[in-house]
Structures are given as structure tokens and as C-alpha cells.
Scaffold this active site. Structure first.
Site, mmCIF file in Angstrom:
data_model
loop_
_atom_site.group_PDB
_atom_site.id
_atom_site.type_symbol
_atom_site.label_atom_id
_atom_site.label_comp_id
_atom_site.label_asym_id
_atom_site.label_seq_id
_atom_site.Cartn_x
_atom_site.Cartn_y
_atom_site.Cartn_z
ATOM 1 N N LYS A 169 -10.531 39.725 -19.251
ATOM 2 C CA LYS A 169 -10.976 38.663 -20.180
ATOM 3 C C LYS A 169 -11.776 39.291 -21.333
ATOM 4 C CE LYS A 169 -10.458 34.814 -20.018
ATOM 5 N NZ LYS A 169 -9.339 33.922 -20.456
ATOM 6 N N ASN A 212 -11.356 35.915 -9.516
ATOM 7 C CA ASN A 212 -11.917 37.241 -9.247
ATOM 8 C C ASN A 212 -11.411 37.857 -7.945
ATOM 9 O OD1 ASN A 212 -13.904 38.176 -11.271
ATOM 10 N ND2 ASN A 212 -14.766 36.147 -10.940
ATOM 11 N N THR A 235 -14.791 33.462 -20.820
ATOM 12 C CA THR A 235 -15.756 33.237 -19.743
ATOM 13 C C THR A 235 -17.063 33.986 -19.979
ATOM 14 O OG1 THR A 235 -16.132 33.737 -17.404
ATOM 15 C CG2 THR A 235 -14.564 35.129 -18.527
ATOM 16 N N ASP A 236 -18.131 33.488 -19.388
ATOM 17 C CA ASP A 236 -19.416 34.197 -19.475
ATOM 18 C C ASP A 236 -19.396 35.498 -18.681
ATOM 19 O OD1 ASP A 236 -19.424 33.113 -16.902
ATOM 20 O OD2 ASP A 236 -21.326 32.046 -17.133
ATOM 21 N N GLU A 237 -18.377 35.672 -17.823
ATOM 22 C CA GLU A 237 -18.334 36.881 -16.993
ATOM 23 C C GLU A 237 -18.131 38.148 -17.803
ATOM 24 O OE1 GLU A 237 -15.963 36.762 -13.515
ATOM 25 O OE2 GLU A 237 -16.371 34.659 -13.153
ATOM 26 N N LYS A 260 3.427 28.831 -17.169
ATOM 27 C CA LYS A 260 4.358 29.554 -16.286
ATOM 28 C C LYS A 260 4.461 28.901 -14.909
ATOM 29 C CE LYS A 260 4.935 34.336 -14.626
ATOM 30 N NZ LYS A 260 4.297 35.674 -14.621
ATOM 31 N N TYR A 298 -10.738 41.016 -13.138
ATOM 32 C CA TYR A 298 -10.576 39.755 -13.895
ATOM 33 C C TYR A 298 -11.432 39.763 -15.157
ATOM 34 C CZ TYR A 298 -11.742 35.016 -15.354
ATOM 35 O OH TYR A 298 -12.000 33.900 -16.113
HETATM 36 P P1 NAD Z 1 -6.298 28.205 -13.513
HETATM 37 O O1 NAD Z 1 -6.007 29.414 -12.722
HETATM 38 O O2 NAD Z 1 -6.596 26.918 -12.823
HETATM 39 O O3 NAD Z 1 -5.091 27.912 -14.519
HETATM 40 C C1 NAD Z 1 -4.424 28.919 -15.216
HETATM 41 C C2 NAD Z 1 -3.115 28.338 -15.759
HETATM 42 O O4 NAD Z 1 -2.453 29.357 -16.540
HETATM 43 C C3 NAD Z 1 -2.142 27.900 -14.670
HETATM 44 O O5 NAD Z 1 -1.585 26.649 -14.965
HETATM 45 C C4 NAD Z 1 -1.071 29.003 -14.681
HETATM 46 O O6 NAD Z 1 0.224 28.539 -14.273
HETATM 47 C C5 NAD Z 1 -1.088 29.393 -16.156
HETATM 48 N N1 NAD Z 1 -0.588 30.754 -16.382
HETATM 49 C C6 NAD Z 1 -0.954 31.891 -15.727
HETATM 50 N N2 NAD Z 1 -0.269 32.950 -16.197
HETATM 51 C C7 NAD Z 1 0.528 32.477 -17.195
HETATM 52 C C8 NAD Z 1 1.460 33.082 -18.084
HETATM 53 N N3 NAD Z 1 1.711 34.409 -18.026
HETATM 54 N N4 NAD Z 1 2.097 32.303 -18.988
HETATM 55 C C9 NAD Z 1 1.857 30.973 -19.044
HETATM 56 N N5 NAD Z 1 0.989 30.322 -18.218
HETATM 57 C C10 NAD Z 1 0.333 31.080 -17.310
HETATM 58 O O7 NAD Z 1 -7.495 28.624 -14.481
HETATM 59 P P2 NAD Z 1 -8.690 27.741 -15.068
HETATM 60 O O8 NAD Z 1 -9.825 27.774 -14.123
HETATM 61 O O9 NAD Z 1 -8.160 26.442 -15.552
HETATM 62 O O10 NAD Z 1 -9.088 28.655 -16.317
HETATM 63 C C11 NAD Z 1 -8.468 28.453 -17.581
HETATM 64 C C12 NAD Z 1 -9.093 29.390 -18.587
HETATM 65 O O11 NAD Z 1 -10.483 29.150 -18.657
HETATM 66 C C13 NAD Z 1 -8.932 30.870 -18.257
HETATM 67 O O12 NAD Z 1 -8.687 31.562 -19.460
HETATM 68 C C14 NAD Z 1 -10.271 31.255 -17.671
HETATM 69 O O13 NAD Z 1 -10.547 32.620 -17.885
HETATM 70 C C15 NAD Z 1 -11.195 30.363 -18.460
HETATM 71 N N6 NAD Z 1 -12.469 30.015 -17.815
HETATM 72 C C16 NAD Z 1 -12.482 29.439 -16.582
HETATM 73 C C17 NAD Z 1 -13.698 29.065 -16.015
HETATM 74 C C18 NAD Z 1 -13.771 28.390 -14.655
HETATM 75 O O14 NAD Z 1 -14.863 28.132 -14.163
HETATM 76 N N7 NAD Z 1 -12.659 28.047 -14.018
HETATM 77 C C19 NAD Z 1 -14.891 29.274 -16.716
HETATM 78 C C20 NAD Z 1 -14.835 29.879 -17.984
HETATM 79 C C21 NAD Z 1 -13.619 30.225 -18.517
HETATM 80 O O1 TDX Z 2 -15.519 30.917 -0.413
HETATM 81 C C1 TDX Z 2 -16.271 31.317 -1.302
HETATM 82 N N1 TDX Z 2 -17.584 31.557 -1.010
HETATM 83 C C2 TDX Z 2 -18.486 31.994 -1.931
HETATM 84 O O2 TDX Z 2 -19.648 32.196 -1.600
HETATM 85 C C3 TDX Z 2 -15.827 31.520 -2.668
HETATM 86 C C4 TDX Z 2 -14.387 31.261 -3.037
HETATM 87 C C5 TDX Z 2 -16.753 31.936 -3.592
HETATM 88 N N2 TDX Z 2 -18.040 32.180 -3.238
HETATM 89 C C6 TDX Z 2 -19.014 32.558 -4.286
HETATM 90 C C7 TDX Z 2 -18.602 33.650 -5.239
HETATM 91 C C8 TDX Z 2 -19.333 33.259 -6.505
HETATM 92 O O3 TDX Z 2 -20.678 33.721 -6.462
HETATM 93 O O4 TDX Z 2 -19.176 31.387 -5.102
HETATM 94 C C9 TDX Z 2 -19.361 31.736 -6.478
HETATM 95 C C10 TDX Z 2 -18.261 31.087 -7.309
HETATM 96 O O5 TDX Z 2 -17.040 31.726 -6.948
HETATM 97 P P1 TDX Z 2 -15.659 31.381 -7.713
HETATM 98 O O6 TDX Z 2 -15.372 29.929 -7.609
HETATM 99 O O7 TDX Z 2 -14.639 32.341 -7.237
HETATM 100 O O8 TDX Z 2 -16.063 31.622 -9.243
HETATM 101 P P2 TDX Z 2 -16.565 32.914 -10.068
HETATM 102 O O9 TDX Z 2 -16.161 34.175 -9.411
HETATM 103 O O10 TDX Z 2 -18.017 32.699 -10.369
HETATM 104 O O11 TDX Z 2 -15.673 32.740 -11.407
HETATM 105 C C11 TDX Z 2 -15.467 31.425 -11.970
HETATM 106 O O12 TDX Z 2 -16.274 31.232 -13.110
HETATM 107 C C12 TDX Z 2 -15.973 31.978 -14.247
HETATM 108 C C13 TDX Z 2 -14.004 31.219 -12.340
HETATM 109 O O13 TDX Z 2 -13.188 31.424 -11.190
HETATM 110 C C14 TDX Z 2 -13.591 32.139 -13.448
HETATM 111 O O14 TDX Z 2 -12.250 31.874 -13.845
HETATM 112 C C15 TDX Z 2 -14.509 31.908 -14.617
HETATM 113 O O15 TDX Z 2 -14.229 32.844 -15.608
#
Ligand code: NAD
Ligand code: TDX
Length: 332
Positions: free
Chosen positions: A152, A84, A121-123, A34, A148
Site C-alpha cells: 500500500k 495483513n 491506509t494508515d498502516e 475481480k 500488505y
Molecule cells: P476488501 O478485501 O473487502 O475488498 C477488496 C475488493 O477488491 C474485493 O471486492 C476484491 O474482489 C477486489 N479486488 C482484489 N483484487 C482485485 C483486482 N486485481 N482487480 C479488481 N478487483 C480486485 O477490502 P476493503 O477492506 O474493502 O478495503 C478496500 C480498500 O480500502 C483497500 O485499498 C484497503 O487497502 C483500503 N483500506 C481498508 C481499511 C479497512 O479497515 N478495511 C482501512 C483503510 C484503508
Molecule cells: O482474530 C483476530 N484476532 C485479533 O486479535 C484478528 C483477525 C485480528 N486480531 C487483531 C489484529 C489487529 O491488531 O485485531 C486487530 C485488527 O485486525 P484486522 O481486522 O486484521 O485489521 P488490521 O490488521 O488492523 O488492518 C485493517 O486496517 C487497516 C484492514 O484489514 C486493512 O485493510 C486496513 O488497511
């Protein structure tokens, strides 16, 4: 050659997976994204035109989803609202994309009898105590904390129900916190790196004692490819690389790597309902499917990530100011 549909392929982890698959297989990849504030088309630059198609659209658009499912064999579902802090501000898009979007895809997987892999996610398991030696396993009860993580968790349960009730050929993976290039500057590690580049002090929520279990995005992608190739239908696999670190330790590492004093950060307002600790036991994935992570040294992976953000300001700068304005409005 498989034909893959990757939802959310313009996001941080989805784009990593698309590059990973194009580099290592003969598969054709269609991305459905999207392009929300979190999606960036530039993260998919350089892919071969004959093996890659980009479709700009929404996973809740049932006719579009139906059309795309008719053209592929396998769907890997990354699309989500993923932050989150945003979910605490406005949960509504989390319900639409994470719940209704996943439901829309599952119905198409059922109609077209497509192989489906759900990224989670592990969350979904909630949090662990700081001093607890326990880690999450595939048998840990669901106990999500935030809007969030609850959406999930709901999406995971929908996948399980569609497997059991309708025989959809699906697998699920729940991964720990990813780091690496192309991550949005709203997230913890890129926020602090780009703050230091901009001369802003890093911001630690609360005392900074919260622990996250870090894995490089490349290792997440290799694990997902392993599950696609060898995973058992109906099973859940936890993905993690034994990377537990407190947020304070990560900020100090970033500051040190960037040549700053390691105490040059601020404590800011804590996140509401802030999960204390995540930790993954990935024994099942390692022993049953033979996966191992390639990144074993967090500090060198982090140093390479710092280098990437230094070299790619054009990629992240457009999002930086309004992201910081959002955090400032909440005292973070
Ligand atoms: P992100 O926010 O970087 O990317 C999400 C993508 O989904 C974006 O490109 C956005 O445009 C697209 N999107 C959002 N809503 C949409 C919709 N309605 N239709 C089509 N596309 C849409 O997220 P990320 O960090 O790359 O996470 C990807 C997946 O991995 C998620 O499902 C998240 O829950 C999971 N995940 C992330 C982490 C992490 O640490 N980032 C860890 C474990 C699991
Ligand atoms: O500025 C900050 N300062 C800070 O202390 C931000 C942005 C975060 N934090 C803390 C919050 C969390 O304890 O850092 C940790 C990591 O924060 P995030 O990057 O927001 O990640 P988290 O909330 O742990 O979730 C991430 O991991 C699981 C991803 O965003 C999720 O998409 C995934 O599911």
C-alpha cells in the site's frame, strides 16, 4: 452527473461507497471488480440498473482498464488485497494487485487525463507506541511493517510520482480501521461476532493490548466523497474519527453486547510483526474540507454491526468455515 469508475466496489468499503454515492448524488457508477475471495456481488444488490454497471475484471488487465477509463470522468481506486494475515502467508497477490494494479490504473489516468482518487491506509506509517500521545499526520514518514502495508505504501508513492512527473490529477486518502456491515469474516470484528454466533470463543492475538483507531465505513465514504468534491489535487488527507480502542476492549464489548461473559475469549498466537498502535489526526480533512464523522458512539455502531451479522448469515456463512480452517492451521 459524473460518471464514476469504482475499482474493488464489491469489497467491504468499496460497496459501502457505491451505495453512499448512489443515495446522495446523480452520478452513474461503474464497478470494476475481480471478485476474489473478498469480493461479493451480493453487497451491491438493489442498486438502480440505469445508474449502475458491474464489470467483472482485473485492474491489472490494461486493455480492459483502458476501455473503462475512456467511458468515465473520475476513478476511485479501492481494489486491493487487504488482509495483513494473508500477506504474511503469501505476499504474491499483494504485489500484483496493489502495486502492478495501481500502476496500470495510473497509466490509464495519465493517457485519458482522468481525475483519480487513491484509497489507502494508515498502516503505511508503521505503528506508534502504546503510551505515546502522538498520532499520525500527513507529514509522518512512511515506515510500513507488513507485506500488505508495504505494497500500500508503494502504491501511494506511485500515485505521488504520477502527480508530480505526469500531472495526473490525483488525491490520496489514508484511513484508519473500518467497521460496519459487509466486512469479510477474516477481519477482527466480524470474525469475533460470527464466532460468538457459531458458539466459538473469540480469538485475541497475543495479549490483546494492540490499539486500532475505529471508524464506521459510512464515515469513510462521506470523507471520500468530500475529498472528491473539495479536495486539492496532489494532496493527501488522513481520515479518522478518534476511535482508539485496544483489541481486548473491543472483544469484551462484543461479548457484552451479545449477552456472553466478557472474559469468554482465548488468547492465540500473535501476528508476526504485529503493529502496536494506530491513531489518526484528521485535522487537515476537518479544517480544510469541513468534514465531520456522523458516528460518534462506537458502542452503538458496534451493536448495529452485531445486529447486521445476526440478520445476514446467508451473506457471511459461505466464507466462515474455510476462514476458520486457515486461522486454525496457524494456531490462531
Ligand atoms: P476488501 O478485501 O473487502 O475488498 C477488496 C475488493 O477488491 C474485493 O471486492 C476484491 O474482489 C477486489 N479486488 C482484489 N483484487 C482485485 C483486482 N486485481 N482487480 C479488481 N478487483 C480486485 O477490502 P476493503 O477492506 O474493502 O478495503 C478496500 C480498500 O480500502 C483497500 O485499498 C484497503 O487497502 C483500503 N483500506 C481498508 C481499511 C479497512 O479497515 N478495511 C482501512 C483503510 C484503508
Ligand atoms: O482474530 C483476530 N484476532 C485479533 O486479535 C484478528 C483477525 C485480528 N486480531 C487483531 C489484529 C489487529 O491488531 O485485531 C486487530 C485488527 O485486525 P484486522 O481486522 O486484521 O485489521 P488490521 O490488521 O488492523 O488492518 C485493517 O486496517 C487497516 C484492514 O484489514 C486493512 O485493510 C486496513 O488497511
Amino acid at each position: 452527473m459524473r460518471r464514476l469508475l469504482v475499482t474493488g466496489g464489491a469489497g467491504f468499503i468499496g460497496s459501502n461507497f457505491v451505495h453512499h454515492v448512489i443515495d446522495r448524488t446523480d452520478d452513474h457508477v461503474t464497478v470494476l471488480d475481480k471478485l476474489t475471495y473478498a469480493g461479493n456481488r451480493a453487497s451491491l444488490d438493489g442498486l438502480p440498473e440505469d445508474r449502475f454497471t458491474f464489470v467483472h475484471g482485473d485492474i491489472t488487465d490494461a486493455p480492459l482498464v483502458d476501455q473503462l477509463f475512456s467511458e468515465v470522468d473520475t476513478v476511485i481506486h479501492y481494489a486491493a488485497e487487504s488482509h495483513n494475515d494473508n500477506s504474511l502467508d503469501d505476499p504474491s497477490p499483494f504485489l500484483d494487485t496493489n502495486i502492478v494494479g495501481t500502476y496500470t490504473l495510473l497509466e490509464a489516468a495519465r493517457r485519458h487525463e482522468r481525475r483519480f482518487h487513491h484509497i489507502s491506509t494508515d498502516e503505511v506509517y508503521g505503528d506508534l507506541a502504546l503510551e505515546d500521545p502522538a498520532r499520525f499526520t500527513e507529514l509522518t514518514p512512511y515506515n510500513p511493517s507488513s507485506p500488505y502495508s508495504s505494497t500500500k505504501a508503494g502504491s501511494d508513492l506511485l500515485v505521488r510520482a504520477w502527480v508530480r512527473s505526469f500531472g495526473v490529477r490525483a488525491t490520496i486518502s489514508n484511513c484508519s480501521n473500518n467497521y460496519g456491515p459487509y466486512q469479510h469474516v477474516e477481519k477482527f470484528i466480524p470474525r469475533q461476532i460470527t464466532n460468538v454466533i457459531r458458539g466459538i470463543r473469540p480469538k485475541l492475538y497475543g495479549k490483546g493490548e494492540n490499539v486500532r483507531d475505529w471508524i464506521h465505513a459510512d464515515d469513510h465514504s462521506s470523507a471520500v466523497l468530500t475529498i472528491l468534491e473539495r479536495g486539492v489535487i496532489g494532496e493527501t488527507y488522513l481520515i479518522g474519527a478518534d476511535g482508539e480502542k485496544s483489541n481486548k476492549d473491543v472483544v469484551e464489548l462484543i461479548l457484552g453486547l451479545m449477552g456472553e461473559r466478557t472474559d469468554a475469549y482465548d488468547h492465540v498466537t500473535d501476528r508476526a510483526g504485529h503493529d502496536l498502535r494506530y491513531a489518526i489526526d484528521s485535522t487537515k480533512l476537518r479544517t480544510e474540507l469541513g468534514w465531520t464523522p456522523a458516528f460518534r458512539d462506537f458502542e452503538s455502531g458496534l451493536a448495529a454491526t452485531v445486529d447486521w451479522y445476526r440478520a445476514n448469515e446467508d451473506w457471511w456463512a459461505p466464507a466462515k468455515d474455510h476462514t476458520e480452517a486457515f486461522y486454525a492451521s496457524k494456531g490462531q
